[in-house]
Enzyme design. Structure first.
Site, mmCIF file in Angstrom:
data_model
loop_
_atom_site.group_PDB
_atom_site.id
_atom_site.type_symbol
_atom_site.label_atom_id
_atom_site.label_comp_id
_atom_site.label_asym_id
_atom_site.label_seq_id
_atom_site.Cartn_x
_atom_site.Cartn_y
_atom_site.Cartn_z
ATOM 1 N N ARG A 211 0.134 6.503 7.530
ATOM 2 C CA ARG A 211 0.247 6.637 6.070
ATOM 3 C C ARG A 211 -0.323 7.957 5.559
ATOM 4 N NH1 ARG A 211 1.635 1.633 3.932
ATOM 5 N NH2 ARG A 211 0.728 -0.202 4.915
ATOM 6 N N ASP B 241 15.020 -0.336 0.881
ATOM 7 C CA ASP B 241 15.782 -0.470 2.115
ATOM 8 C C ASP B 241 16.887 -1.502 1.841
ATOM 9 O OD1 ASP B 241 16.415 -0.305 4.831
ATOM 10 O OD2 ASP B 241 14.855 -1.686 5.442
ATOM 11 N N LYS C 192 17.269 4.161 1.152
ATOM 12 C CA LYS C 192 18.228 4.078 2.267
ATOM 13 C C LYS C 192 19.430 3.299 1.769
ATOM 14 C CE LYS C 192 14.754 3.470 5.898
ATOM 15 N NZ LYS C 192 14.334 2.552 6.967
ATOM 16 N N PHE D 53 13.870 5.037 10.540
ATOM 17 C CA PHE D 53 12.564 4.543 10.130
ATOM 18 C C PHE D 53 11.641 5.735 9.919
ATOM 19 C CE2 PHE D 53 8.679 2.163 9.890
ATOM 20 C CZ PHE D 53 9.105 1.063 9.166
ATOM 21 N N LYS E 218 0.815 -1.193 0.000
ATOM 22 C CA LYS E 218 0.000 0.000 0.000
ATOM 23 C C LYS E 218 0.860 1.259 0.000
ATOM 24 C CE LYS E 218 -3.246 -2.459 2.948
ATOM 25 N NZ LYS E 218 -3.479 -2.774 4.382
HETATM 26 P P1 IMP Z 1 13.402 -3.909 1.516
HETATM 27 O O1 IMP Z 1 12.860 -5.175 0.936
HETATM 28 O O2 IMP Z 1 14.264 -4.147 2.711
HETATM 29 O O3 IMP Z 1 14.058 -3.007 0.494
HETATM 30 O O4 IMP Z 1 12.187 -3.150 2.146
HETATM 31 C C1 IMP Z 1 11.297 -2.452 1.418
HETATM 32 C C2 IMP Z 1 10.001 -2.348 2.187
HETATM 33 O O5 IMP Z 1 10.205 -2.238 3.605
HETATM 34 C C3 IMP Z 1 9.300 -1.096 1.778
HETATM 35 O O6 IMP Z 1 8.435 -1.315 0.697
HETATM 36 C C4 IMP Z 1 8.548 -0.713 3.030
HETATM 37 O O7 IMP Z 1 7.304 -1.368 3.056
HETATM 38 C C5 IMP Z 1 9.383 -1.251 4.157
HETATM 39 N N1 IMP Z 1 10.217 -0.199 4.763
HETATM 40 C C6 IMP Z 1 11.560 -0.141 4.782
HETATM 41 N N2 IMP Z 1 11.996 0.943 5.432
HETATM 42 C C7 IMP Z 1 10.881 1.595 5.825
HETATM 43 C C8 IMP Z 1 10.675 2.834 6.546
HETATM 44 O O8 IMP Z 1 11.592 3.546 6.974
HETATM 45 N N3 IMP Z 1 9.370 3.182 6.753
HETATM 46 C C9 IMP Z 1 8.320 2.440 6.312
HETATM 47 N N4 IMP Z 1 8.475 1.300 5.635
HETATM 48 C C10 IMP Z 1 9.746 0.879 5.393
#
Ligand code: IMP
Ligand code: MG
Length: 177
Positions: A166, A104, A132, A153, A42
């Site tokens: 959100r 992330d 990030k 975060f 979402k």
């Molecule tokens: P990744 O697979 O580790 O790159 O994570 C990506 C997903 O983690 C994003 O689509 C978000 O849903 C969630 N996410 C990572 N960091 C944050 C943050 O700082 N705030 C909110 N959601 C995050």
């Protein structure tokens, strides 16, 4: 444990200015073409709804959505991505732009890119509002990036913590107390 909003990271003005720039760039890159914009539910919905309105009508845009979950409400993904809702339409031979809220570790996007490529689109690019970079575990090529942010975060403008926040119009840092 209590989580609190402890700082403003990106204001509404900063977000809207950057979104306009990215929309204009996408407009130049895809002028005269059809583009399937895929929003990752979402978190990407707020960004996506502003972004598509910043893309000029020289691009023939259609929308589709995919919902993924990385299991649980943790602030850290574990790299296990579950497709909760798949695309409605075929992307075969189409130019595709995946729109995500944040990269992330990169695990979610690298999985999604691989999945999309198996469906034989003409091209796949990635647009992520936030990045990030220092947290990256797998390489992801982000073609359109809004902002590089520190390892904090963040919530708001579509991003949540445990389903909350959100709807905030700006992006804020969350801290555990
Ligand atoms: P990744 O697979 O580790 O790159 O994570 C990506 C997903 O983690 C994003 O689509 C978000 O849903 C969630 N996410 C990572 N960091 C944050 C943050 O700082 N705030 C909110 N959601 C995050
Ligand atoms: Mg997400």
């Amino acid at each position: 444990m209590d989580y609190k909003l402890t700082g403003l990271l990106l204001s509404e003005d900063a977000l809207s200015e950057r979104v306009r720039e990215i929309g204009a760039r996408i407009g130049r890159d895809y002028a005269g073409k059809e583009l399937v914009v895929i929003g990752i539910l979402k978190g990407a919905v707020v960004f996506l709804s502003d972004l598509i309105r910043a893309i000029p009508d020289t691009v023939d845009i259609s929308l589709d959505f995919m919902a993924v979950s990385s299991y649980g409400d943790s602030t850290r993904t574990r790299g296990i991505v579950k497709i909760v809702k798949d695309l409605d339409g075929s992307i075969e031979d189409k130019d595709v732009l995946i729109v995500e809220d944040i990269v992330d570790t990169g695990l979610t996007l690298s999985y999604l890119i691989k999945l999309m490529k198996e469906r034989r689109p003409r091209s796949v690019r990635v647009c992520a509002l936030l990045d990030k970079e220092e947290r990256r575990e797998v390489r992801v090529d982000v073609d359109y990036r809004g902002f590089s942010i520190p390892d904090e975060f963040v919530v708001g403008y579509g991003l949540d913590y445990g389903g909350k926040w959100r709807h905030l119009p700006a992006i804020h840092i969350v801290t555990r107390e």
